[in-house]
Design a protein around this motif. Structure first.
Motif, mmCIF file in Angstrom:
data_model
loop_
_atom_site.group_PDB
_atom_site.id
_atom_site.type_symbol
_atom_site.label_atom_id
_atom_site.label_comp_id
_atom_site.label_asym_id
_atom_site.label_seq_id
_atom_site.Cartn_x
_atom_site.Cartn_y
_atom_site.Cartn_z
ATOM 1 N N ARG A 180 0.801 -1.224 0.000
ATOM 2 C CA ARG A 180 0.000 0.000 0.000
ATOM 3 C C ARG A 180 0.838 1.281 0.000
ATOM 4 N NH1 ARG A 180 -4.048 -0.226 4.387
ATOM 5 N NH2 ARG A 180 -4.258 1.994 3.966
ATOM 6 N N LEU A 181 1.987 1.281 0.654
ATOM 7 C CA LEU A 181 2.804 2.494 0.683
ATOM 8 C C LEU A 181 3.253 2.870 -0.727
ATOM 9 C CD1 LEU A 181 4.150 4.320 3.063
ATOM 10 C CD2 LEU A 181 6.259 3.278 2.213
ATOM 11 N N PHE A 182 3.537 1.852 -1.558
ATOM 12 C CA PHE A 182 4.028 2.102 -2.914
ATOM 13 C C PHE A 182 2.970 2.727 -3.815
ATOM 14 C CE2 PHE A 182 6.775 -1.892 -2.111
ATOM 15 C CZ PHE A 182 7.689 -1.149 -1.384
ATOM 16 N N VAL B 132 10.374 10.440 12.421
ATOM 17 C CA VAL B 132 9.318 11.075 13.209
ATOM 18 C C VAL B 132 8.237 10.036 13.520
ATOM 19 C CG1 VAL B 132 7.596 12.920 13.297
ATOM 20 C CG2 VAL B 132 9.754 13.293 12.088
ATOM 21 N N SER B 133 7.720 10.064 14.730
ATOM 22 C CA SER B 133 6.654 9.132 15.112
ATOM 23 C C SER B 133 5.307 9.667 14.630
ATOM 24 C CB SER B 133 6.634 8.967 16.634
ATOM 25 O OG SER B 133 5.579 8.116 17.026
ATOM 26 N N LYS B 134 4.644 8.901 13.758
ATOM 27 C CA LYS B 134 3.338 9.277 13.235
ATOM 28 C C LYS B 134 2.408 8.068 13.274
ATOM 29 C CE LYS B 134 4.816 12.808 9.882
ATOM 30 N NZ LYS B 134 4.747 13.207 8.453
ATOM 31 N N LYS B 135 1.099 8.342 13.324
ATOM 32 C CA LYS B 135 0.126 7.250 13.281
ATOM 33 C C LYS B 135 0.069 6.613 11.902
ATOM 34 C CE LYS B 135 -2.949 8.748 17.016
ATOM 35 N NZ LYS B 135 -4.348 9.143 17.371
ATOM 36 N N THR B 136 0.237 7.440 10.871
ATOM 37 C CA THR B 136 0.291 6.932 9.500
ATOM 38 C C THR B 136 1.389 7.658 8.744
ATOM 39 O OG1 THR B 136 -1.368 8.527 8.719
ATOM 40 C CG2 THR B 136 -2.167 6.353 9.395
ATOM 41 N N VAL B 137 1.951 6.960 7.757
ATOM 42 C CA VAL B 137 2.973 7.570 6.910
ATOM 43 C C VAL B 137 2.591 7.382 5.447
ATOM 44 C CG1 VAL B 137 4.859 7.311 8.553
ATOM 45 C CG2 VAL B 137 4.372 5.463 6.943
ATOM 46 N N TYR B 138 3.114 8.254 4.613
ATOM 47 C CA TYR B 138 2.928 8.169 3.173
ATOM 48 C C TYR B 138 4.288 7.989 2.502
ATOM 49 C CZ TYR B 138 -1.936 9.755 3.609
ATOM 50 O OH TYR B 138 -3.264 9.856 3.911
ATOM 51 N N TYR B 139 4.243 7.606 1.258
ATOM 52 C CA TYR B 139 5.469 7.393 0.486
ATOM 53 C C TYR B 139 6.387 8.604 0.582
ATOM 54 C CZ TYR B 139 8.285 5.606 -3.446
ATOM 55 O OH TYR B 139 9.303 5.119 -4.232
ATOM 56 N N LYS B 140 5.822 9.789 0.448
ATOM 57 C CA LYS B 140 6.607 11.030 0.453
ATOM 58 C C LYS B 140 7.266 11.302 1.804
ATOM 59 C CE LYS B 140 2.474 13.845 1.398
ATOM 60 N NZ LYS B 140 2.760 14.091 2.805
ATOM 61 N N ASP B 141 6.772 10.666 2.868
ATOM 62 C CA ASP B 141 7.339 10.874 4.202
ATOM 63 C C ASP B 141 8.600 10.053 4.447
ATOM 64 O OD1 ASP B 141 5.137 12.500 4.892
ATOM 65 O OD2 ASP B 141 3.970 10.750 5.527
ATOM 66 N N PRO C 134 12.279 8.519 4.218
ATOM 67 C CA PRO C 134 13.634 8.809 3.746
ATOM 68 C C PRO C 134 14.039 7.827 2.634
ATOM 69 C CG PRO C 134 13.553 8.747 6.143
ATOM 70 C CD PRO C 134 12.237 8.217 5.650
ATOM 71 N N GLY C 135 14.876 8.299 1.718
ATOM 72 C CA GLY C 135 15.245 7.496 0.555
ATOM 73 C C GLY C 135 15.818 6.136 0.892
ATOM 74 N N GLU C 136 16.681 6.075 1.917
ATOM 75 C CA GLU C 136 17.318 4.792 2.245
ATOM 76 C C GLU C 136 16.304 3.786 2.800
ATOM 77 O OE1 GLU C 136 17.863 7.404 5.943
ATOM 78 O OE2 GLU C 136 17.905 7.649 3.753
ATOM 79 N N LEU C 137 15.274 4.289 3.505
ATOM 80 C CA LEU C 137 14.243 3.384 4.024
ATOM 81 C C LEU C 137 13.328 2.911 2.891
ATOM 82 C CD1 LEU C 137 13.238 4.982 7.452
ATOM 83 C CD2 LEU C 137 14.959 3.232 6.946
ATOM 84 N N LEU C 138 13.041 3.796 1.945
ATOM 85 C CA LEU C 138 12.257 3.376 0.777
ATOM 86 C C LEU C 138 12.991 2.292 0.008
ATOM 87 C CD1 LEU C 138 10.722 6.614 -0.812
ATOM 88 C CD2 LEU C 138 9.495 4.667 0.180
ATOM 89 N N SER C 139 14.283 2.475 -0.209
ATOM 90 C CA SER C 139 15.068 1.470 -0.935
ATOM 91 C C SER C 139 15.025 0.128 -0.221
ATOM 92 C CB SER C 139 16.524 1.934 -1.082
ATOM 93 O OG SER C 139 16.606 3.073 -1.906
ATOM 94 N N ALA C 140 15.133 0.176 1.106
ATOM 95 C CA ALA C 140 15.071 -1.069 1.889
ATOM 96 C C ALA C 140 13.712 -1.729 1.757
ATOM 97 C CB ALA C 140 15.381 -0.774 3.359
ATOM 98 N N LEU C 141 12.659 -0.920 1.738
ATOM 99 C CA LEU C 141 11.306 -1.469 1.635
ATOM 100 C C LEU C 141 11.079 -2.098 0.263
ATOM 101 C CD1 LEU C 141 8.948 -1.597 3.608
ATOM 102 C CD2 LEU C 141 8.033 0.480 2.570
ATOM 103 N N TRP C 142 11.539 -1.436 -0.778
ATOM 104 C CA TRP C 142 11.435 -2.021 -2.124
ATOM 105 C C TRP C 142 12.213 -3.335 -2.188
ATOM 106 C CZ3 TRP C 142 8.020 -0.897 -5.683
ATOM 107 C CH2 TRP C 142 7.506 0.395 -5.815
#
Length: 300
Positions: free
Chosen positions: A78-80, A100-109, A111-119
């Motif tokens: 879903r994040l993608f 940052v601690s949030k209840k929900t996050v979006y793709y734009k939130d 950081p690049g290195e975490l997105l790469s890890a998730l992919w």
């Protein structure tokens, strides 16, 4: 020879299991249910991957428990697809690294290195199916607020890049993608990137309605997702379960009406994946059986 594969968009939905009409009483475990389903249908859609990235072991078991020619179409996480995502459904090491601690996050939130890890996590989860030759398309179902504009096209570009080596299918849920001025640009973009356009059947006349556009943008595969035509539940809020929105049994006449354009897609694409997203109780399986018969009748 072109092949039309018809199946359901779930084999594990809670209402399907509880209704007791598809699985015999003796079929109780996750393994037994998948084996039973795969004995009747050649394809299924994995919906759970939208909510959380499956483990490689889970995907490996799916591959082991199904026939050699069985196919899984898998929904993108879903994040993608720019949906809001609760951090707790992310892999633990990624959620703990969020700045940052949030209840929900979006793709734009992210950081690049975490997105790469998730992919990387998502691609790794799909590898057992891909290596077994059982992965069909990775379905990116974008939200209603995902408009036809340069920013959205740039995001899809990113998805294609991150999923290099996988076949992507895209379902748009905002009508701007199919306005007269943008429709051909949409299809040209999909063709250029090897993306399969997803044809939908759903209730019309609502703000969220998308027309059925019977177009092939990838010669390898065409994808059709049938959501039913339940006008009473399509935009109804407060439903007990998401499956209630798709509470619909197609009539024989409606299936006959759909069969002809589905057949025409098979003349332009090597395979056609038809998924019944009528996931309330056993309606997906019933509709899939009926459509399979209608398609066989018009081919004989």
């Amino acid at each position: 020879m072109n092949k039309i594969a018809v199946g359901a968009a779930s084999w594990t939905d809670k209402s399907l299991i509880q209704c007791g009409r598809f699985y015999p009483p003796a079929v109780k475990s996750a393994e037994e249910r998948l084996r039973y389903y795969a004995d009747e249908f050649p394809i299924v859609e994995v919906d759970s991957s939208y909510y959380a990235i499956p483990s490689e072991q889970t995907a490996r078991l799916w591959a082991e428990r199904t026939p050699d020619d069985f196919v899984f179409d898998v929904k993108a996480f879903r994040l993608f697809t720019q949906h809001q995502t609760a951090p707790q459904v992310l892999p633990k090491y990624i959620s703990e690294s969020l700045p940052v601690s949030k209840k929900t996050v979006y793709y734009k939130d992210m950081p690049g290195e975490l997105l790469s890890a998730l992919w990387n996590e998502f691609r790794a989860a799909l590898l057992p199916l891909k290596q077994a030759g059982k992965l069909g398309v990775v379905l990116f179902q974008f939200p209603p607020w995902f408009l036809a504009n340069k920013a959205s096209l740039a995001h899809i570009d990113q998805c294609v890049e991150h999923m290099s080596g996988f076949r992507l299918a895209v379902e748009f849920r905002n009508e701007t993608w199919f306005y007269e001025r943008s429709r051909e640009r949409t299809f040209a973009f999909e063709r250029e990137h090897g993306i399969a356009h997803v044809v939908v059947d759903e209730p019309q006349g609502f703000k969220s309605s998308i027309p059925s556009v019977w177009e092939v943008t990838c010669s390898e595969v065409a994808v059709v997702r049938l959501h039913g035509r339940n006008r009473d539940t399509w935009e109804k809020r407060g439903l007990a379960a998401a499956s209630e929105r798709f509470n619909y049994l197609y009539s024989e006449d409606e299936l006959a009406e759909l069969a002809a354009p589905i057949k025409s897609l098979s003349e332009k694409a090597r395979t056609v994946h038809v998924l019944l997203n009528t996931n309330y109780q056993d309606q997906g399986q019933v509709n899939a059986r009926r459509l399979t018969k209608v398609l066989a009748d018009i081919s004989s």
